[in-house]
Motif scaffolding. Structure first.
Motif, PDB file in Angstrom:
ATOM      1  N   GLU A  60       0.849  -1.180   0.000  1.00  0.00           N
ATOM      2  CA  GLU A  60       0.000   0.000   0.000  1.00  0.00           C
ATOM      3  C   GLU A  60       0.890   1.236   0.000  1.00  0.00           C
ATOM      4  OE1 GLU A  60      -3.655  -0.103   2.533  1.00  0.00           O
ATOM      5  OE2 GLU A  60      -2.667  -1.848   3.439  1.00  0.00           O
ATOM      6  N   GLY A  61       0.398   2.302  -0.583  1.00  0.00           N
ATOM      7  CA  GLY A  61       1.169   3.538  -0.610  1.00  0.00           C
ATOM      8  C   GLY A  61       0.299   4.697  -1.021  1.00  0.00           C
ATOM      9  N   THR A  62       0.923   5.740  -1.499  1.00  0.00           N
ATOM     10  CA  THR A  62       0.214   6.915  -2.007  1.00  0.00           C
ATOM     11  C   THR A  62       0.911   7.383  -3.273  1.00  0.00           C
ATOM     12  OG1 THR A  62       1.579   8.477  -0.745  1.00  0.00           O
ATOM     13  CG2 THR A  62      -0.448   7.655   0.315  1.00  0.00           C
ATOM     14  N   ASN A  63       0.245   8.282  -4.002  1.00  0.00           N
ATOM     15  CA  ASN A  63       0.938   8.905  -5.132  1.00  0.00           C
ATOM     16  C   ASN A  63       1.735  10.094  -4.601  1.00  0.00           C
ATOM     17  OD1 ASN A  63      -1.612  10.254  -4.744  1.00  0.00           O
ATOM     18  ND2 ASN A  63      -1.310  11.299  -6.700  1.00  0.00           N
ATOM     19  N   LEU A  64       3.044  10.020  -4.796  1.00  0.00           N
ATOM     20  CA  LEU A  64       3.967  10.996  -4.206  1.00  0.00           C
ATOM     21  C   LEU A  64       4.203  12.202  -5.099  1.00  0.00           C
ATOM     22  CD1 LEU A  64       6.658   8.490  -2.860  1.00  0.00           C
ATOM     23  CD2 LEU A  64       4.744   9.507  -1.608  1.00  0.00           C
ATOM     24  N   GLY A  65       3.752  12.133  -6.347  1.00  0.00           N
ATOM     25  CA  GLY A  65       4.015  13.217  -7.290  1.00  0.00           C
ATOM     26  C   GLY A  65       5.104  12.834  -8.266  1.00  0.00           C
ATOM     27  N   ASP A  66       4.995  13.320  -9.498  1.00  0.00           N
ATOM     28  CA  ASP A  66       5.947  12.978 -10.548  1.00  0.00           C
ATOM     29  C   ASP A  66       7.378  13.201 -10.079  1.00  0.00           C
ATOM     30  OD1 ASP A  66       3.623  12.687 -11.947  1.00  0.00           O
ATOM     31  OD2 ASP A  66       3.952  14.385 -13.309  1.00  0.00           O
ATOM     32  N   GLY A  67       8.259  12.266 -10.407  1.00  0.00           N
ATOM     33  CA  GLY A  67       9.660  12.433 -10.039  1.00  0.00           C
ATOM     34  C   GLY A  67      10.411  11.122 -10.066  1.00  0.00           C
ATOM     35  N   TYR A  68      11.704  11.207  -9.786  1.00  0.00           N
ATOM     36  CA  TYR A  68      12.556  10.028  -9.743  1.00  0.00           C
ATOM     37  C   TYR A  68      12.284   9.222  -8.481  1.00  0.00           C
ATOM     38  CZ  TYR A  68      15.280  11.989 -13.585  1.00  0.00           C
ATOM     39  OH  TYR A  68      15.675  12.471 -14.806  1.00  0.00           O
ATOM     40  N   ALA A  69      12.658   7.941  -8.536  1.00  0.00           N
ATOM     41  CA  ALA A  69      12.420   7.037  -7.421  1.00  0.00           C
ATOM     42  C   ALA A  69      13.733   6.710  -6.714  1.00  0.00           C
ATOM     43  CB  ALA A  69      11.766   5.748  -7.908  1.00  0.00           C
ATOM     44  N   LEU A  70      13.767   6.991  -5.430  1.00  0.00           N
ATOM     45  CA  LEU A  70      14.881   6.554  -4.612  1.00  0.00           C
ATOM     46  C   LEU A  70      14.687   5.100  -4.216  1.00  0.00           C
ATOM     47  CD1 LEU A  70      17.485   7.264  -3.058  1.00  0.00           C
ATOM     48  CD2 LEU A  70      16.042   7.901  -1.120  1.00  0.00           C
ATOM     49  N   ARG A  71      13.431   4.739  -3.923  1.00  0.00           N
ATOM     50  CA  ARG A  71      13.103   3.357  -3.582  1.00  0.00           C
ATOM     51  C   ARG A  71      11.831   2.948  -4.307  1.00  0.00           C
ATOM     52  NH1 ARG A  71      12.184   2.701   2.375  1.00  0.00           N
ATOM     53  NH2 ARG A  71      12.044   0.507   1.784  1.00  0.00           N
ATOM     54  N   ARG A  72      11.760   1.675  -4.645  1.00  0.00           N
ATOM     55  CA  ARG A  72      10.624   1.133  -5.395  1.00  0.00           C
ATOM     56  C   ARG A  72       9.993   0.000  -4.603  1.00  0.00           C
ATOM     57  NH1 ARG A  72      10.496  -3.242  -8.627  1.00  0.00           N
ATOM     58  NH2 ARG A  72      12.785  -3.411  -8.635  1.00  0.00           N
ATOM     59  N   LEU A  73       8.678  -0.097  -4.673  1.00  0.00           N
ATOM     60  CA  LEU A  73       7.952  -1.158  -3.991  1.00  0.00           C
ATOM     61  C   LEU A  73       8.402  -2.519  -4.519  1.00  0.00           C
ATOM     62  CD1 LEU A  73       5.527  -1.791  -2.018  1.00  0.00           C
ATOM     63  CD2 LEU A  73       4.113  -1.914  -4.084  1.00  0.00           C
ATOM     64  N   PRO A  74       8.732  -3.472  -3.643  1.00  0.00           N
ATOM     65  CA  PRO A  74       9.110  -4.802  -4.124  1.00  0.00           C
ATOM     66  C   PRO A  74       8.043  -5.421  -5.018  1.00  0.00           C
ATOM     67  CG  PRO A  74       9.647  -4.584  -1.794  1.00  0.00           C
ATOM     68  CD  PRO A  74       8.864  -3.352  -2.172  1.00  0.00           C
ATOM     69  N   TYR A  75       8.490  -6.026  -6.108  1.00  0.00           N
ATOM     70  CA  TYR A  75       7.637  -6.734  -7.067  1.00  0.00           C
ATOM     71  C   TYR A  75       6.680  -5.805  -7.824  1.00  0.00           C
ATOM     72  CZ  TYR A  75       9.357 -10.662  -4.335  1.00  0.00           C
ATOM     73  OH  TYR A  75      10.177 -11.556  -3.686  1.00  0.00           O
ATOM     74  N   ALA A  76       6.920  -4.513  -7.770  1.00  0.00           N
ATOM     75  CA  ALA A  76       6.034  -3.552  -8.429  1.00  0.00           C
ATOM     76  C   ALA A  76       6.869  -2.395  -8.985  1.00  0.00           C
ATOM     77  CB  ALA A  76       4.994  -3.024  -7.442  1.00  0.00           C
ATOM     78  N   PRO A  77       6.326  -1.645  -9.949  1.00  0.00           N
ATOM     79  CA  PRO A  77       7.080  -0.523 -10.515  1.00  0.00           C
ATOM     80  C   PRO A  77       6.893   0.788  -9.759  1.00  0.00           C
ATOM     81  CG  PRO A  77       5.078  -0.858 -11.770  1.00  0.00           C
ATOM     82  CD  PRO A  77       5.097  -1.935 -10.711  1.00  0.00           C
ATOM     83  N   TRP A  78       6.107   0.811  -8.689  1.00  0.00           N
ATOM     84  CA  TRP A  78       5.706   2.054  -8.020  1.00  0.00           C
ATOM     85  C   TRP A  78       6.811   2.595  -7.107  1.00  0.00           C
ATOM     86  CZ3 TRP A  78       1.104   4.363  -9.209  1.00  0.00           C
ATOM     87  CH2 TRP A  78       0.730   5.468  -8.440  1.00  0.00           C
ATOM     88  N   LYS A  79       7.063   3.880  -7.158  1.00  0.00           N
ATOM     89  CA  LYS A  79       8.049   4.473  -6.254  1.00  0.00           C
ATOM     90  C   LYS A  79       7.413   4.706  -4.885  1.00  0.00           C
ATOM     91  CE  LYS A  79       7.581   9.452  -7.354  1.00  0.00           C
ATOM     92  NZ  LYS A  79       6.668   9.427  -8.501  1.00  0.00           N
ATOM     93  N   ILE A  80       8.165   4.385  -3.843  1.00  0.00           N
ATOM     94  CA  ILE A  80       7.679   4.578  -2.477  1.00  0.00           C
ATOM     95  C   ILE A  80       8.489   5.644  -1.746  1.00  0.00           C
ATOM     96  CG2 ILE A  80       6.654   2.293  -2.246  1.00  0.00           C
ATOM     97  CD1 ILE A  80       9.180   1.343  -0.864  1.00  0.00           C
ATOM     98  N   GLU A  81       9.541   6.139  -2.415  1.00  0.00           N
ATOM     99  CA  GLU A  81      10.297   7.262  -1.870  1.00  0.00           C
ATOM    100  C   GLU A  81      10.923   8.017  -3.021  1.00  0.00           C
ATOM    101  OE1 GLU A  81      13.917   8.189   1.317  1.00  0.00           O
ATOM    102  OE2 GLU A  81      13.045   6.175   1.178  1.00  0.00           O
ATOM    103  N   LYS A  82      10.761   9.330  -3.038  1.00  0.00           N
ATOM    104  CA  LYS A  82      11.305  10.140  -4.118  1.00  0.00           C
ATOM    105  C   LYS A  82      12.797  10.399  -3.895  1.00  0.00           C
ATOM    106  CE  LYS A  82       8.733  13.411  -5.956  1.00  0.00           C
ATOM    107  NZ  LYS A  82       7.859  14.599  -6.157  1.00  0.00           N
ATOM    108  N   GLY A  83      13.495  10.603  -5.002  1.00  0.00           N
ATOM    109  CA  GLY A  83      14.918  10.901  -4.930  1.00  0.00           C
ATOM    110  C   GLY A  83      15.675  10.227  -6.043  1.00  0.00           C
ATOM    111  N   GLY A  84      16.980  10.427  -6.049  1.00  0.00           N
ATOM    112  CA  GLY A  84      17.791   9.809  -7.083  1.00  0.00           C
ATOM    113  C   GLY A  84      17.688  10.546  -8.410  1.00  0.00           C
ATOM    114  N   SER A  85      18.028   9.830  -9.481  1.00  0.00           N
ATOM    115  CA  SER A  85      18.047  10.411 -10.824  1.00  0.00           C
ATOM    116  C   SER A  85      17.918   9.280 -11.826  1.00  0.00           C
ATOM    117  CB  SER A  85      19.358  11.174 -11.043  1.00  0.00           C
ATOM    118  OG  SER A  85      20.451  10.268 -11.062  1.00  0.00           O
TER     119      SER A  85
END
Length: 690
Positions: A600-625
């Motif tokens: 479960e998560g939320t939509n964090l807003g367009d941007g790069y992903a620092l961390r990604r949900l296991p087994y899914a393409p969704w970002k769970i923390e913004k950051g990185g490049s």
């Protein structure tokens, strides 16, 4: 105890006996340790399991060995302690794991670097153990489809046994050109065969790519032994075994692990049994359709509606539109239609087998294996595979243009080229009111730039005809070349970048509204990751068996913080046939009780992903490049609902666009509902095979 079955291999590469007195053991936390003396870790004290065949036999032997140790004294004459038995148990678990081929890499989740920090491998060859298959879509009455045959790994014009495969589609009119009396010379003095007697394979074996002429001296189109008028075939790439996926899960050691296993085991406290992948052939890129039935196939003719490329802005440029090829289907391709077109291949069009829409789990497994094999998430580095037809990389000079692809242009009659990325707006204006747009729109209105399976088949032709690397060659009227990806096996497994150069002169305007004739050349960089086209050009729906269900609590465009639930069903036989995209007042979809809820998560807003949900393409923390963190950009602003308390299936699209500078295999476009279609969105397909 009777021992049956085949012999197992020696222990994992890092666990093998080194010739000293003790056995080095790599535990699943990633620590390489040597068990000290007095702990019953001497080689002579460990049970001999190198001849065992099954986990049951292994367990029986281990149980007996443990019982023996209860009555055995160590060098000091003391009995085995609880600690010594616990340490033996750890070693035993490693021995069990060594019987099951696996390959795992670990990342530090607190670091931005895309490179793995640990790598453990029972059998390294388990990674990317993929082959291409020719499938017959009319073999569709069972849960699986039996491939027509395995294709050569680096030449899809032939089967693995060396015989020619029918893998390029032509029309009956194209085939019939060789039905006439044929000559080897334009003066028609050297007769080759009578009308109706032409044999494509015989001619090719004798004369290669030689030309033929009719009795009037006109050159005819030569039928090749890999061409077919059949439209029932499609091509897929698959593993022939079942593997269990480990994707981006943080274990007890604190490391984030990725990998594949051939048996369900526990790794660093992680149970990997939940996400098996059975033999599944996925399309090697965005799919086209024939009679609204999905295909991954190169057809040398314009396809049905929505399977064509486009004219440029204001119809000025037609270099893509004029090509006689079938392109990936767009315009009406969205997640529900993607399901419909793929399953139309089945005897029961409502069934999810054997043919189905492309699913995230199979695609994710392939990408994960690539990341583990090469030890990095930054696969799309321009110096590695590259990001396909994209604007990720510089195009400021000829050297950039040749390596990264892009556009160059000049005023007709002049000598100096100006270079540009697909996303650039430069000196060409498309009307007299001084309007301009980026080159992806100017040249073909952002439609697909690569025909379906074009890069794979062009490279196959180069292998078939012996074209050296980085050498221009002609394939069905256009100029291509290829280069191997550094650090890979290159041409052996189709780890290459394929380039295609096209040109046209058309009339547009200058900044002062003067009409001007412009020379334009494009270089398409098509990145093949072990033969699969994973990034750039257009987005691709890949949501089969995977669902992102958002609840609209903030009903304004681009709103953030809306709850999202994520579901995955690895078993294609259990995929839903849901055709609705939303539920009002917190309504629930049937698949939510049938699929695994993986987070479960939320939509964090367009941007790069620092961390990604296991087994899914969704970002769970913004950051990185694009080159750090998860090396992916995700669009997840809420454009999927403005209705309070509505629950919506959110689109899952991968790859990126030609005019994006953030294309990668894990790029995610998820800001629309699953019903959204566009000229820049294509579809995908897969099939269960036996």
């Amino acid at each position: 105890m009777a021992i049956t079955g085949t012999k197992i291999s020696q222990m994992a590469e890092l666990n093998e006996v080194t010739g000293n007195e003790y056995i080095p053991v790599v535990d699943s936390t990633g620590n390489n340790k040597k068990v000290k003396s007095g702990k019953f870790a001497k080689k002579d004290d460990l049970p001999d399991i190198t001849h065992l065949a099954t986990q049951e036999e292994l367990s029986e032997a281990i149980t007996q060995a443990t019982q023996d140790l209860l009555t055995k004294t160590d060098a000091d004459g003391t009995y085995a302690t609880k600690q010594s038995l616990e340490e033996l148990s750890v070693d035993v678990e490693q021995l069990k794991l060594s019987q099951s081929p696996y390959a795992v890499a670990g990342w530090d989740p607190d670091e931005l670097a895309p490179e793995s920090v640990s790598f453990f491998c029972g059998i390294k060859d388990i990674l990317m153990k993929y082959d291409f298959y020719l499938l017959d879509t009319t073999d569709n009455t069972r849960q699986t489809t039996k491939p027509v045959g395995k294709l050569m790994r680096n030449n899809l014009l032939r089967f693995a046994d060396g015989s020619f495969a029918p893998t390029i589609g032509i029309t009956e009119a194209q085939r019939a050109e060789c039905d006439v009396e044929l000559y080897l010379d334009e003066a028609h003095q050297q007769k080759y065969c009578d009308a109706g007697a032409f044999d494509a394979e015989e001619f090719y074996n004798e004369h290669g790519m030689a030309k033929l002429y009719n009795s009037e001296g006109a050159e005819v189109r030569v039928l090749r032994p890999w061409e077919t008028t059949e439209t029932k075939y499609t091509i897929g790439i698959a593993r022939a075994d079942t593997v269990y996926l480990l994707d981006n899960v943080i274990g007890e050691s604190g490391k984030a692990w990725k990998g594949v296993f051939t048996n369900p085991v526990v790794w660093d406290g992680i149970d990997v049994s939940k996400y098996p992948l059975v033999p599944t052939a996925i399309g090697p890129g965005p799919a086209c359709t024939v009679n609204k039935k999905t295909r991954n196939f190169l057809y040398l003719y314009k396809g049905e509606g929505n399977c064509q490329s486009g004219k440029g802005q204001d119809n000025l440029c037609t270099m893509f539109y004029d090509q006689e090829k079938t392109y990936p289907r767009v315009n009406d391709m969205q997640q529900i239609n993607n399901m419909t077109y793929a399953r139309s291949n089945n005897a029961d069009a409502d069934a999810s087998y054997p043919f189905a829409e492309g699913g995230y789990h199979a695609l994710n497994t392939l990408i994960t294996e690539l990341e583990v094999l090469y030890g990095t998430k930054y696969l799309h580095n321009a110096n590695m595979f590259g990001s396909g037809i994209s604007s990720n990389d510089s195009c400021a000079n000829e050297g950039n243009w040749l390596v990264n692809g892009g556009v160059r242009y000049k005023k007709n009659g002049t000598e100096t080229w100006t270079y540009a990325k697909w996303s650039d707006q430069k000196d060409i204006y498309y009307n007299a009111t001084a309007d301009r747009t980026h080159f992806s729109a100017l040249i073909n209105s952002e439609y697909p730039k690569e025909a379906c399976m074009e890069s794979q088949m062009a490279f196959s032709f180069a292998m078939e005809t012996g074209v050296p690397e980085d050498t221009a060659f002609e394939f069905y009227g256009y100029t291509y070349r290829y280069v191997s990806v550094p650090g890979t096996d290159g041409t052996a497994s189709m780890n290459v970048r394929v380039y295609k150069v096209m040109s046209q002169t058309f009339t547009a305007f200058t900044s002062d509204r003067t009409e001007q004739s412009w020379d334009v050349e494009v270089n398409l960089r098509m990145s093949l990751y072990s033969g699969v086209n994973l990034a750039g050009d257009i987005f691709m729906y890949c949501g089969g068996g995977y669902e992102q269900v958002g609840t609209c609590l903030y009903p304004t465009n681009a709103s953030l913080g809306n709850p999202i639930k994520f579901y995955l069903q690895p078993d294609q036989l259990k995929w839903h046939t849901e055709k609705s995209s939303s539920k009002t007042e917190f309504g629930v979809f049937d698949f939510e009780s049938q699929y695994l809820m993986i987070g479960e998560g939320t939509n964090l807003g367009d941007g790069y992903a620092l961390r990604r949900l296991p087994y899914a393409p969704w970002k769970i923390e913004k950051g990185g490049s694009i080159s750090t963190g998860e090396c992916m950009y995700a669009w997840d602003n809420n454009y999927w609902s403005t209705t309070l308390n509505q629950r919506v299936r959110v689109a899952c699209r991968a790859r990126g666009l030609a005019n994006n500078s953030i294309c990668s295999p894990r790029t995610l476009s998820a800001y629309n509902a699953v019903t959204f279609a566009n000229r820049t969105y294509g579809g995908s397909a897969q099939a269960l095979i036996e």
